[in-house]
Each structure stands twice: as structure tokens, then as C-alpha cells.
Design an enzyme around this catalytic site. Structure first.
Site, PDB file in Angstrom:
ATOM      1  N   HIS A 250       0.849  -1.196   0.000  1.00 21.04           N
ATOM      2  CA  HIS A 250       0.000   0.000   0.000  1.00 21.04           C
ATOM      3  C   HIS A 250       0.881   1.241   0.000  1.00 21.04           C
ATOM      4  O   HIS A 250       1.951   1.230   0.610  1.00 21.04           O
ATOM      5  CB  HIS A 250      -0.913   0.010   1.235  1.00 21.04           C
ATOM      6  CG  HIS A 250      -2.051   0.973   1.103  1.00 21.04           C
ATOM      7  ND1 HIS A 250      -1.945   2.294   1.467  1.00 21.04           N
ATOM      8  CD2 HIS A 250      -3.291   0.800   0.597  1.00 21.04           C
ATOM      9  CE1 HIS A 250      -3.105   2.894   1.212  1.00 21.04           C
ATOM     10  NE2 HIS A 250      -3.938   2.021   0.684  1.00 21.04           N
ATOM     11  N   GLU A 305      -7.889  -5.159  -0.226  1.00 21.53           N
ATOM     12  CA  GLU A 305      -8.443  -5.908  -1.340  1.00 21.53           C
ATOM     13  C   GLU A 305      -8.440  -7.418  -1.125  1.00 21.53           C
ATOM     14  O   GLU A 305      -9.265  -8.128  -1.686  1.00 21.53           O
ATOM     15  CB  GLU A 305      -7.674  -5.571  -2.632  1.00 21.53           C
ATOM     16  CG  GLU A 305      -7.750  -4.105  -3.031  1.00 21.53           C
ATOM     17  CD  GLU A 305      -9.137  -3.680  -3.504  1.00 21.53           C
ATOM     18  OE1 GLU A 305     -10.099  -3.849  -2.729  1.00 21.53           O
ATOM     19  OE2 GLU A 305      -9.245  -3.190  -4.621  1.00 21.53           O
TER      20      GLU A 305
HETATM   21  N1  ACO Z   1       3.772  -7.549  -4.976  1.00 14.61           N
HETATM   22  C1  ACO Z   1       5.040  -7.559  -5.384  1.00 14.61           C
HETATM   23  N2  ACO Z   1       5.855  -6.491  -5.291  1.00 14.61           N
HETATM   24  C2  ACO Z   1       5.338  -5.386  -4.764  1.00 14.61           C
HETATM   25  C3  ACO Z   1       4.019  -5.300  -4.297  1.00 14.61           C
HETATM   26  C4  ACO Z   1       3.223  -6.440  -4.436  1.00 14.61           C
HETATM   27  N3  ACO Z   1       1.954  -6.453  -4.038  1.00 14.61           N
HETATM   28  N4  ACO Z   1       3.793  -4.077  -3.827  1.00 14.61           N
HETATM   29  C5  ACO Z   1       4.925  -3.390  -3.984  1.00 14.61           C
HETATM   30  N5  ACO Z   1       5.870  -4.186  -4.546  1.00 14.61           N
HETATM   31  C6  ACO Z   1       7.230  -3.853  -4.911  1.00 14.61           C
HETATM   32  C7  ACO Z   1       7.179  -3.328  -6.314  1.00 14.61           C
HETATM   33  O1  ACO Z   1       7.681  -4.234  -7.226  1.00 14.61           O
HETATM   34  C8  ACO Z   1       7.948  -2.066  -6.250  1.00 14.61           C
HETATM   35  O2  ACO Z   1       9.241  -2.295  -6.603  1.00 14.61           O
HETATM   36  P1  ACO Z   1       9.827  -1.555  -7.881  1.00 14.61           P
HETATM   37  O3  ACO Z   1       9.590  -0.075  -7.618  1.00 14.61           O
HETATM   38  O4  ACO Z   1      11.239  -1.972  -7.901  1.00 14.61           O
HETATM   39  O5  ACO Z   1       8.979  -2.070  -9.020  1.00 14.61           O
HETATM   40  C9  ACO Z   1       7.990  -1.626  -4.829  1.00 14.61           C
HETATM   41  O6  ACO Z   1       7.671  -2.793  -4.047  1.00 14.61           O
HETATM   42  C10 ACO Z   1       7.072  -0.487  -4.596  1.00 14.61           C
HETATM   43  O7  ACO Z   1       6.758  -0.446  -3.250  1.00 14.61           O
HETATM   44  P2  ACO Z   1       5.899   0.729  -2.667  1.00 14.61           P
HETATM   45  O8  ACO Z   1       6.569   2.031  -2.923  1.00 14.61           O
HETATM   46  O9  ACO Z   1       5.558   0.344  -1.274  1.00 14.61           O
HETATM   47  O10 ACO Z   1       4.563   0.606  -3.534  1.00 14.61           O
HETATM   48  P3  ACO Z   1       3.738   1.748  -4.263  1.00 14.61           P
HETATM   49  O11 ACO Z   1       3.315   2.764  -3.272  1.00 14.61           O
HETATM   50  O12 ACO Z   1       4.430   2.215  -5.464  1.00 14.61           O
HETATM   51  O13 ACO Z   1       2.479   0.890  -4.752  1.00 14.61           O
HETATM   52  C11 ACO Z   1       0.623  -0.489  -4.630  1.00 14.61           C
HETATM   53  C12 ACO Z   1       1.410   0.580  -3.897  1.00 14.61           C
HETATM   54  C13 ACO Z   1       0.240   0.019  -6.017  1.00 14.61           C
HETATM   55  C14 ACO Z   1      -0.667  -0.757  -3.858  1.00 14.61           C
HETATM   56  C15 ACO Z   1       1.468  -1.776  -4.726  1.00 14.61           C
HETATM   57  O14 ACO Z   1       1.784  -2.238  -3.437  1.00 14.61           O
HETATM   58  C16 ACO Z   1       0.796  -2.858  -5.538  1.00 14.61           C
HETATM   59  O15 ACO Z   1       0.906  -2.865  -6.756  1.00 14.61           O
HETATM   60  N6  ACO Z   1       0.055  -3.802  -4.853  1.00 14.61           N
HETATM   61  C17 ACO Z   1      -0.667  -4.809  -5.586  1.00 14.61           C
HETATM   62  C18 ACO Z   1      -1.997  -4.252  -6.126  1.00 14.61           C
HETATM   63  C19 ACO Z   1      -3.024  -4.037  -5.042  1.00 14.61           C
HETATM   64  O16 ACO Z   1      -3.213  -4.864  -4.166  1.00 14.61           O
HETATM   65  N7  ACO Z   1      -3.698  -2.873  -5.124  1.00 14.61           N
HETATM   66  C20 ACO Z   1      -4.732  -2.494  -4.175  1.00 14.61           C
HETATM   67  C21 ACO Z   1      -4.230  -1.439  -3.225  1.00 14.61           C
HETATM   68  S1  ACO Z   1      -5.449  -0.995  -2.020  1.00 14.61           S
HETATM   69  C22 ACO Z   1      -6.456   0.043  -2.881  1.00 14.61           C
HETATM   70  O17 ACO Z   1      -6.081   0.758  -3.764  1.00 14.61           O
HETATM   71  C23 ACO Z   1      -7.897   0.073  -2.502  1.00 14.61           C
END
Ligand code: ACO
Length: 363
Positions: A250, A305
Site C-alpha cells: 500500500h 483488497e
Molecule cells: N507484490 C510484489 N511487489 C510489490 C508489491 C506487491 N503487491 N507491492 C509493492 N511491490 C514492490 C514493487 O515491485 C515495487 O518495486 P519496484 O519499484 O522496484 O517495481 C515496490 O515494491 C514499490 O513499493 P511501494 O513504494 O511500497 O509501492 P507503491 O506505493 O508504489 O504501490 C501499490 C502501492 C500500487 C498498492 C502496490 O503495493 C501494488 O501494486 N500492490 C498490488 C496491487 C493491489 O493490491 N492494489 C490495491 C491497493 S489498495 C487500494 O487501492 C484500494
């Protein structure tokens, strides 16, 4: 945040405070969510969706509605929305809702706001029935929004446990700070385009798999893993391919998303969900372990989610409609934020840094 000469750029806007709000507070370090002064844990136990609408919208419209008035106005509005939407040719749930918002009366008043909330439930109902190959069901004016939404989607009068669970879901997701869809709604509201345009913007952002589009793929993941024994390998391979595990991570929460626990409790209140829930809990544990191994410096925890998927599945709602059902709750917050934006409006218009060429045109 990235230095660009003597200025800083923040592509995800995460260090930028773009609004002051009385609507909700997302405390990402403590894992707390406050909605209009109330802790989520308390709100979810004692509040109907109609009461949350009144709470979030309080002070933003000329008229304040009681829970009963809200229920009555929504019932009338659902009927009108059904008459508009039942004529729309079959398409997917998000498109049906987007069209529903387009057809909804435009403006900034309470009537338009209620029409949008009613439209979201009717669009979810019509889409769920169509996903099952069944004809749409007209709304029932005697039911509150959560019960009628569930009835229109499943085709049967819901039990009180099922209604309670869906109500808990709608309350839980009603508002959540300046998330991507709410920000999109505020940007559009700031142009004075009207509430339905703000709702269309919110919905369009919500649809993405990084925001509200995650729950369907979460169930796909649980199905693809199949048994707990496969979990570690399956998840490792997905992470090795650079995939994101839906339902984890998140932007704001660096601890467990409090909404995940609120929804887990709601699922536990439903009979016959325990087998799937136990299986999902095992997969969740494996996913958290593997994420921590792969990204030791990040704090990737379960988000809302994951349990949304399990709750909506236990309520027998087709997966194609999940994001639309999310919109049925979040519409409350989009409207409240749009009204709050308008109350002290300044057009939202950030800057960009040009990095393209400076080409001289031939004379
Ligand atoms: N699975 C695998 N790797 C992840 C995940 C995940 N669920 N979440 C973050 N990472 C990794 C990414 O690969 C990323 O690395 P990179 O920049 O080298 O590609 C890095 O961790 C980013 O971490 P954060 O800065 O903490 O994440 P960000 O704030 O950019 O994204 C997000 C948040 C979009 C929710 C992300 O965690 C994600 O894609 N989760 C999966 C989708 C999801 O569950 N979305 C629902 C969110 S809740 C809502 O919106 C109601």
C-alpha cells in the site's frame, strides 16, 4: 522525490499535501483509519451505509438528511436509475456504471449526489445478473441500500448476516483520504465540471488493477495456487517474473491495512465461508513471508483488497462486478471530497518539467 536542478519532482505525489480534509485520516504507520472523527472499527460495527452517507456529506449540502430520509430518497432514486440503465445495451460492469453516471442528472446538489449513489447500486445489480446470464431485477423501495444491492445482484432476499456483511464492506470502503480515485474526483471537481463528471473520473481511476481492480485477480491467484503446498513455489515464481501480488502492499500503510481486519471479521460473520477463509489465510501467510524475503527493505502487508475478494465471493457476487461494488461504497467519499473541494476551491493544476527537444522550425 527527485531533485531536478534547484527544484524537486515527486512523480507519485506522495510527499505532496494537495488538500486539507475533514473527511478521513489514514495513519499509515499505526494502521488506523478515522472517518469523520470515528475509528473504522467502531463505525463498521454500529453504522448503516445510509448513516455513513449522512456523516460524510454533513455540512456540504443545503439540507441534512436523517438515516430514514436518506433511505427513502435512495429508494426513489434507485427506481429512476433502473429505468435509465435497463435500456443500456449489455457491456461490462464498469462501462455500465460509467454510462449510468453519464446518464445521471448533472449538478452539484443533493439530488444529483443521491442519484449517483443509487446508480452505482443499480449498475452493480444489472451487471451481476447479466454476468450470470439472467435478466435484471428492479429495485425494492422497502430495502436499505446494502440489502437491495445484494438482492439485485444475487436474485434472492439476503439474510441479515449477508446484509450486515455487505453493509460493513460499504462502510469500510466509503472513504480513504486522497487515494488515486478520490484525487481524480477532486481534480475534476476543481474544474467545476459537476458531481457526475467527478464520479466518472473516480471510477475510471478505481478500475485499475493497482487500485480497485485487484480483488478479481486475487481470487484468480487463489484458484491458480490450488493447494497450500503449491503456494511457496507459485508465489516465488510470480515474484521472480516481476509480478505484483494483488492484495499486498500500500502506498500509505506500512503496517497491516486496518480495513483488511474489518473485512476479515465481516467474512467470519458469514456461515459456510470458513473453508475458503482458512485456505486464503494460509496463502496470505506464505505471500507475506515471500514478499519479506524478496523485498526485505519494504514493508509489504495485506491490504483491503485481499479480504474484499473473500467477502464478495462469500456473498456470491460474480467477480466481474467486484470493482463496481467497490464504487458503490466509495461513491460516498468521492462526492464528499468533490463537495469539500468546491467549498474552498482552487483549480488543481500542478507543474511539469519539460524534457523534450527545443527544435527550431525551418523558415
Ligand atoms: N507484490 C510484489 N511487489 C510489490 C508489491 C506487491 N503487491 N507491492 C509493492 N511491490 C514492490 C514493487 O515491485 C515495487 O518495486 P519496484 O519499484 O522496484 O517495481 C515496490 O515494491 C514499490 O513499493 P511501494 O513504494 O511500497 O509501492 P507503491 O506505493 O508504489 O504501490 C501499490 C502501492 C500500487 C498498492 C502496490 O503495493 C501494488 O501494486 N500492490 C498490488 C496491487 C493491489 O493490491 N492494489 C490495491 C491497493 S489498495 C487500494 O487501492 C484500494
Amino acid at each position: 522525490m527527485e531533485a531536478k536542478g534547484d527544484i524537486f519532482m515527486d512523480a507519485g505525489l506522495e510527499t505532496i499535501i494537495a488538500a486539507e480534509t475533514v473527511l478521513s485520516d489514514v495513519n499509515g504507520l499505526e494502521g488506523r483509519l478515522i472517518i469523520r472523527g470515528h475509528d473504522l472499527d467502531e463505525l463498521v460495527k454500529h453504522t448503516s451505509f445510509e448513516e455513513v452517507l449522512a456523516l460524510l456529506w454533513g455540512g456540504f449540502f443545503d439540507v441534512e438528511l436523517s438515516k430514514e430520509d436518506m433511505k427513502a430518497r435512495l429508494a426513489i432514486a434507485r427506481q429512476a436509475a433502473f429505468e435509465r440503465l435497463v435500456l443500456v445495451p449489455e457491456t461490462n460492469a464498469i462501462e455500465t456504471l460509467r454510462i449510468g453516471f453519464c446518464l445521471s442528472p448533472d449538478g452539484d446538489g443533493l439530488e444529483e449526489a443521491i442519484a449517483l449513489v443509487a446508480t452505482s447500486a443499480v449498475a452493480a445489480g444489472i451487471s451481476a445478473r447479466r454476468a450470470l446470464g439472467l435478466p435484471p431485477l428492479a429495485p425494492d423501495p422497502n430495502l436499505p441500500q446494502a440489502a437491495d444491492l445484494l438482492r439485485m445482484m444475487t436474485g434472492k432476499m439476503p439474510s441479515s448476516a449477508a446484509t450486515k456483511a455487505l453493509n460493513a464492506y460499504l462502510v469500510t470502503v466509503s472513504d480513504h483520504g486522497l487515494n488515486a480515485s478520490t484525487f481524480a474526483a477532486r481534480v475534476v471537481a476543481s474544474t467545476r465540471a459537476g458531481l457526475s463528471s467527478a464520479a466518472i473520473a473516480g471510477l475510471s481511476a478505481l478500475k485499475g488493477p493497482l487500485h480497485g481492480g485487484a480483488p478479481g485477480p486475487i481470487l484468480d491467484m487463489l484458484d491458480a495456487i490450488g493447494t497450500p503446498d503449491n503456494a511457496t513455489d507459485w508465489i516465488d515464481q510470480a515474484l521472480a517474473r516481476g509480478e505484483r501480488l494483488m492484495g499486498f502492499g500500500h502506498r500509505v500503510y506500512k503496517v497491516r491495512d486496518p480495513r483488511a481486519d474489518a473485512l476479515r471479521l465481516a467474512v467470519l460473520g458469514l456461515p459456510s465461508s470458513s473453508g475458503r477463509l482458512n485456505y486464503a489465510s494460509v496463502i496470505e501467510g506464505v505471500a507475506l513471508t515471500q514478499l519479506a524475503k524478496r523485498y526485505p527493505a519494504r514493508q509489504l502487508e495485506t491490504n483491503v483488497e485481499f479480504y474484499t475478494a473473500l467477502l464478495l465471493e462469500a456473498l456470491e457476487i460474480p467477480r466481474e462486478v467486484f470493482t463496481c461494488v467497490f464504487a458503490c461504497g466509495r461513491i460516498a467519499g468521492w462526492i464528499a471530497h468533490a463537495k469539500e473541494q468546491l467549498a474552498t476551491n482552487r483549480l488543481i493544476r500542478p507543474m511539469s518539467i519539460y524534457s523534450g527537444p527545443h527544435t527550431k522550425m525551418a523558415a
